[in-house]
Write an enzyme that holds these catalytic residues in place. Structure first.
Site, PDB file in Angstrom:
ATOM      1  N   LYS A 171     -68.044  33.907  66.973  1.00 34.91           N
ATOM      2  CA  LYS A 171     -68.650  34.380  68.225  1.00 34.91           C
ATOM      3  C   LYS A 171     -69.936  33.612  68.494  1.00 34.91           C
ATOM      4  O   LYS A 171     -70.206  33.188  69.619  1.00 34.91           O
ATOM      5  CB  LYS A 171     -68.939  35.887  68.136  1.00 34.91           C
ATOM      6  CG  LYS A 171     -67.684  36.741  68.218  1.00 34.91           C
ATOM      7  CD  LYS A 171     -67.936  38.201  67.856  1.00 34.91           C
ATOM      8  CE  LYS A 171     -66.604  38.963  67.779  1.00 34.91           C
ATOM      9  NZ  LYS A 171     -66.737  40.315  67.263  1.00 34.91           N
ATOM     10  N   GLN A 206     -70.576  44.808  65.326  1.00 38.41           N
ATOM     11  CA  GLN A 206     -69.298  44.439  64.727  1.00 38.41           C
ATOM     12  C   GLN A 206     -68.707  45.612  63.940  1.00 38.41           C
ATOM     13  O   GLN A 206     -69.390  46.237  63.128  1.00 38.41           O
ATOM     14  CB  GLN A 206     -69.507  43.217  63.806  1.00 38.41           C
ATOM     15  CG  GLN A 206     -68.239  42.655  63.205  1.00 38.41           C
ATOM     16  CD  GLN A 206     -67.296  42.039  64.228  1.00 38.41           C
ATOM     17  OE1 GLN A 206     -67.721  41.510  65.253  1.00 38.41           O
ATOM     18  NE2 GLN A 206     -65.996  42.111  63.966  1.00 38.41           N
ATOM     19  N   ASP A 228     -68.428  44.883  74.682  1.00 45.37           N
ATOM     20  CA  ASP A 228     -67.193  45.249  73.975  1.00 45.37           C
ATOM     21  C   ASP A 228     -66.340  46.213  74.801  1.00 45.37           C
ATOM     22  O   ASP A 228     -65.161  46.411  74.506  1.00 45.37           O
ATOM     23  CB  ASP A 228     -67.557  45.977  72.665  1.00 45.37           C
ATOM     24  CG  ASP A 228     -67.313  45.142  71.425  1.00 45.37           C
ATOM     25  OD1 ASP A 228     -66.419  44.278  71.460  1.00 45.37           O
ATOM     26  OD2 ASP A 228     -68.016  45.377  70.433  1.00 45.37           O
TER      27      ASP A 228
HETATM   28  N1  GUN Z   1     -63.876  44.354  64.950  1.00 46.78           N
HETATM   29  C1  GUN Z   1     -62.600  43.953  65.215  1.00 46.78           C
HETATM   30  N2  GUN Z   1     -62.436  43.765  66.541  1.00 46.78           N
HETATM   31  C2  GUN Z   1     -63.621  44.035  67.117  1.00 46.78           C
HETATM   32  C3  GUN Z   1     -64.082  44.018  68.461  1.00 46.78           C
HETATM   33  O1  GUN Z   1     -63.366  43.705  69.405  1.00 46.78           O
HETATM   34  N3  GUN Z   1     -65.379  44.358  68.649  1.00 46.78           N
HETATM   35  C4  GUN Z   1     -66.193  44.715  67.629  1.00 46.78           C
HETATM   36  N4  GUN Z   1     -67.436  45.048  67.914  1.00 46.78           N
HETATM   37  N5  GUN Z   1     -65.805  44.746  66.371  1.00 46.78           N
HETATM   38  C5  GUN Z   1     -64.522  44.405  66.116  1.00 46.78           C
END
Ligand code: GUN
Length: 295
Positions: free
Chosen positions: A55, A99, A122
């Site tokens: 990311k 996350q 998100d």
């Molecule tokens: N962990 C796995 N997928 C995601 C996601 O789309 N967003 C976040 N914040 N954590 C994750």
């Protein structure tokens, strides 16, 4: 039947990121707004660290301000909430992502709901979920994985899915439920399946669009797939395989790719399908958040 077209999520994501970079450069030039994405990671889950690194790399490539807070696994809920409140009030931060998964002693719901809905890139805040469910897709932040899947489905079938059956395997808040809202908004007839569904293979076989998001390696077999279906594989499962007497790690999806590609019209590979699109959509959500602050 000819083999399925392989949907190149990596290339599609690169194309999207390139266009995000262009728009970002203009936003910086014309309005002096540089999109800022802050990722909060708690603890040392190895898979999460890989995702967070990807990311960050993509955010930087898009010309964003990319920030990261890495907190120890034993951080208290109050410490995390205090950080989120600071980020909510920081005008240089347009997107906040915590996350997941979080360590067990933390309340995922309290933490995700503390993020300002205006910075919730998100799409996990109840306000954004409500907007999406009520059909206000353009006003909501839509969760990145289903939003990325939807773009790939549109590439194959167009924006109007009238008359098509969509089947989603998996009812998670991150993927299954928002995916259903998006498909419904596009006029598909939607079924959500889960572990209690009766005769899952038969339901899957009715799908013109099949989205697998359960986290079980190669669960969806070739004979679960309707000939000519579009198959979107959200699974990212790490398995061990024997190659020439050696044990190796492999990433596989929820779909048995080799079987499915003989039957489907189009299918996403793992890796290189949904994963890169998820990250690109996170960038798009962050850019949109920054644009909104610019009025
Ligand atoms: N962990 C796995 N997928 C995601 C996601 O789309 N967003 C976040 N914040 N954590 C994750």
């Amino acid at each position: 039947m000819a083999d399925a077209a392989i949907i190149d999520g990596k290339a599609r994501a690169a194309e999207l990121s390139a266009s995000i970079s262009v728009t970002t450069a203009a936003l910086v030039d014309e309005k002096s707004i540089k999109p800022g994405l802050t990722v909060v990671i708690v603890g040392e889950d190895p898979a999460s660290q890989v995702y967070v690194r990807n990311k960050k790399r993509t955010a930087e490539a898009c010309g964003f301000n990319s920030m990261q807070h890495t907190l120890p696994a034993e951080s208290s809920q109050d410490e995390i909430l205090a950080l989120i409140h600071l980020l909510n009030d920081d005008a240089s931060v347009h997107g906040i992502l915590v996350q997941l998964p979080l360590p067990d002693h933390l309340d995922e719901r309290v933490i995700t709901q503390a993020i300002s809905p205006a910075k919730d890139v998100d799409g996990f805040h109840f306000q954004n979920i409500g907007m999406l469910t009520a059909g206000h897709v353009d006003e909501a932040f839509v969760p990145c994985t289903p939003a990325g899947c939807m773009l790939m489905i549109e590439d194959q079938l167009g924006k109007d899915l009238s008359g098509l059956n969509a089947v989603i395997i998996g009812r998670s808040n991150i993927v299954g439920k928002p995916m259903a809202s998006l498909l419904l908004q596009a006029n598909a007839t939607v079924t959500i399946c889960h572990s209690r569904t009766k005769d899952l293979p038969a339901v899957a076989r009715s799908a013109d669009i099949l989205v697998a998001a359960v986290g079980r390696p190669k669960m969806v077999k070739g004979d679960w797939i309707k000939p000519g279906a579009v198959v979107i594989d959200v699974g990212i499962n790490r398995i061990q395989v024997e190659v020439d007497g050696e044990t190796k790690n492999r990433l596989v999806g929820d779909v048995d790719f080799d079987e499915a590609k003989e039957v489907a019209a189009a299918i996403t590979p793992v890796p290189g399908g949904v994963g890169p699109m998820t990250i690109a959509l996170l960038m798009l959500n962050t850019l949109r958040s920054a644009e909104r602050t610019g009025g």
